[in-house]
Enzyme design. Structure first.
Site, mmCIF file in Angstrom:
data_model
loop_
_atom_site.group_PDB
_atom_site.id
_atom_site.type_symbol
_atom_site.label_atom_id
_atom_site.label_comp_id
_atom_site.label_asym_id
_atom_site.label_seq_id
_atom_site.Cartn_x
_atom_site.Cartn_y
_atom_site.Cartn_z
ATOM 1 N N LYS A 110 75.812 41.364 38.448
ATOM 2 C CA LYS A 110 76.516 41.453 39.736
ATOM 3 C C LYS A 110 78.007 41.202 39.538
ATOM 4 O O LYS A 110 78.846 41.846 40.158
ATOM 5 C CB LYS A 110 75.913 40.462 40.735
ATOM 6 C CG LYS A 110 74.552 40.951 41.201
ATOM 7 C CD LYS A 110 74.045 40.218 42.404
ATOM 8 C CE LYS A 110 72.711 40.816 42.842
ATOM 9 N NZ LYS A 110 71.697 39.834 43.175
ATOM 10 N N LYS A 189 64.945 54.888 37.374
ATOM 11 C CA LYS A 189 64.259 53.831 38.114
ATOM 12 C C LYS A 189 64.603 53.909 39.609
ATOM 13 O O LYS A 189 65.775 54.031 39.964
ATOM 14 C CB LYS A 189 64.687 52.468 37.557
ATOM 15 C CG LYS A 189 63.983 51.326 38.233
ATOM 16 C CD LYS A 189 64.513 49.977 37.811
ATOM 17 C CE LYS A 189 63.866 48.937 38.698
ATOM 18 N NZ LYS A 189 64.409 47.637 38.685
ATOM 19 N N LYS A 192 67.608 51.058 45.427
ATOM 20 C CA LYS A 192 68.545 51.305 46.525
ATOM 21 C C LYS A 192 69.932 51.625 45.988
ATOM 22 O O LYS A 192 70.644 52.428 46.538
ATOM 23 C CB LYS A 192 68.638 50.064 47.427
ATOM 24 C CG LYS A 192 67.493 49.973 48.401
ATOM 25 C CD LYS A 192 67.727 48.867 49.427
ATOM 26 C CE LYS A 192 67.478 47.485 48.871
ATOM 27 N NZ LYS A 192 66.084 47.168 48.592
HETATM 28 P P1 ADP Z 1 66.510 47.637 44.514
HETATM 29 O O1 ADP Z 1 66.674 47.974 43.064
HETATM 30 O O2 ADP Z 1 66.104 48.835 45.295
HETATM 31 O O3 ADP Z 1 67.716 46.929 45.090
HETATM 32 P P2 ADP Z 1 65.339 45.046 44.512
HETATM 33 O O4 ADP Z 1 66.170 44.638 43.351
HETATM 34 O O5 ADP Z 1 65.648 44.471 45.865
HETATM 35 O O6 ADP Z 1 65.308 46.633 44.615
HETATM 36 O O7 ADP Z 1 63.808 44.763 44.145
HETATM 37 C C1 ADP Z 1 62.919 43.905 44.827
HETATM 38 C C2 ADP Z 1 61.671 43.801 43.984
HETATM 39 O O8 ADP Z 1 61.063 45.100 43.798
HETATM 40 C C3 ADP Z 1 61.967 43.257 42.588
HETATM 41 O O9 ADP Z 1 61.010 42.283 42.275
HETATM 42 C C4 ADP Z 1 61.838 44.444 41.670
HETATM 43 O O10 ADP Z 1 61.294 44.107 40.440
HETATM 44 C C5 ADP Z 1 60.900 45.384 42.402
HETATM 45 N N1 ADP Z 1 61.321 46.781 42.143
HETATM 46 C C6 ADP Z 1 62.420 47.387 42.625
HETATM 47 N N2 ADP Z 1 62.526 48.669 42.200
HETATM 48 C C7 ADP Z 1 61.444 48.886 41.418
HETATM 49 C C8 ADP Z 1 60.975 50.016 40.664
HETATM 50 N N3 ADP Z 1 61.618 51.188 40.671
HETATM 51 N N4 ADP Z 1 59.829 49.881 39.966
HETATM 52 C C9 ADP Z 1 59.152 48.703 39.983
HETATM 53 N N5 ADP Z 1 59.550 47.600 40.660
HETATM 54 C C10 ADP Z 1 60.675 47.666 41.369
#
Ligand code: ADP
Ligand code: TRP
Length: 320
Positions: A110, A189, A192
């Site tokens: 970050k 992957k 968001k």
């Molecule tokens: P983003 O990447 O969309 O911001 P977050 O970091 O808020 O998502 O993820 C919240 C939870 O969902 C985390 O525990 C993360 O490991 C899981 N997660 C997010 N994206 C994926 C993905 N593409 N595949 C598997 N798990 C995911």
């Protein structure tokens, strides 16, 4: 076994959040005791808009309930409704070496992205440790990206125990490898931050539109194709049972098919899969009083447990 996990309220959940994290949380609700909360204090490190934080937190509760979290089995609450955790956080902060936090990848990422390096972001893992230790959790189901934070939690707990006696239970992370990385519409992957997500609670039409726009390669239709490693096939596999998956794999290997057909099958499978959750979500959304009761009851149960652990820690270190 006592299970605990938290979810940051950062917007509408996508397939990656569900298959990578939320589904595992909910599957563990049948253990002896389970605690799930919406980490609004953690979200405050990035969301700086009152209405947005309140809305996202409430929406995340609806998501949990819609996706099958049963408040009769699990304790569901909002993080900030348990002030004992913030108090415990300070006791942990007092004995957490700075170097331990400086090594955390999520913080470093970050910071590298230019997100304001506030103290809350830096000490994020200490609050997370307090979340976990306050409930004597044994197992913490998380996405792969959170395993370092669980290690930090163990380190902090061990240090406290070493200094003041056996106060905290050492938790273990539980990661489901099979869906550790759900691909997005571009094959990377799903996240968001990459703008490649498909949301769980989209209405059927916009969801289908997103699915039809999934990027694919331009090999001729006739060519046989290897399904493993193909992101469209991987997405289909999330929803399909064994026989549907095998049939799809056989079609890939035979060739003579269009990716459009696969996308249609995916749209139908996803719609069938999430339709009941969408209905449940609408039902809960129509009953805010019920949701309020669930959260009130969850907070009361969570406070009781966290209060006991906090007192144990306070007595051990000499502030009580
Ligand atoms: P983003 O990447 O969309 O911001 P977050 O970091 O808020 O998502 O993820 C919240 C939870 O969902 C985390 O525990 C993360 O490991 C899981 N997660 C997010 N994206 C994926 C993905 N593409 N595949 C598997 N798990 C995911
Ligand atoms: N940091 C976690 C995430 O972003 C959310 C979280 C906060 C959490 N406290 C926790 C997860 C305690 C597990 C246990 O996904």
């Amino acid at each position: 076994m006592r299970v605990l996990s938290g979810l940051q309220p950062t917007g509408r959940p996508h397939w990656g959040n569900y298959f990578g994290a939320i589904r595992q949380y909910i599957e563990l609700q049948d253990e002896d005791e389970s605690y799930y909360f919406i980490a609004n204090l953690h979200a405050l490190t990035t969301i700086r808009d009152r209405e947005m934080l309140l809305n996202y937190s409430y929406e995340a509760v609806l998501d949990f309930l819609a996706l099958g979290l049963d408040p009769n089995k699990a304790v569901l609450f909002i993080q900030s409704d348990v002030p004992e955790v913030s108090e415990l956080c300070w006791l942990l902060m007092a004995i957490t070496p700075k170097g331990l936090l400086e090594r955390c990848v999520s913080y470093k990422d970050k910071e590298a992205k230019g997100i304001a390096s506030d103290t809350g972001l830096f000490t994020y893992p200490v609050l997370q440790a307090a979340d976990i230790l306050a409930y004597d959790a044994d197992v913490v189901p998380v996405g792969e990206d959170q395993t370092q934070h669980i290690e930090v939690c163990r380190d902090i707990a061990q240090r406290f125990n070493h200094l003041f006696g056996e106060v905290f239970v050492l938790p273990k992370a539980k990661v489901l490898e099979a869906t550790a990385k759900v691909p997005g519409t571009d094959g990377e992957k799903m996240s968001k931050s990459y703008n490649n997500t498909i949301e769980i609670f989209d209405e059927p039409k916009p969801m289908k539109k997103r699915i039809m726009r999934i990027e694919t390669d331009s090999r001729p239709m006739e060519d046989p194709k290897e399904p493993e490693g193909d992101h469209l096939y991987q997405l289909f596999s999330l929803f399909a049972d064994d026989s549907a998956r095998e049939e799809m794999a056989a079609m890939y290997r035979r060739g003579n098919f269009g990716y459009g057909e696969v996308k249609k099958a995916l749209a139908e499978a996803a719609e069938n899969y999430f339709a009941p959750a969408r209905e449940r979500r609408a039902e809960f959304a129509a009953k805010p009083e019920t949701v309020k009761e669930i959260l009130g009851d969850g907070a009361a149960r969570a406070r009781k447990k966290a209060g006991e652990v906090l007192l144990r820690a306070q007595k051990a270190c000499g502030v009580k």
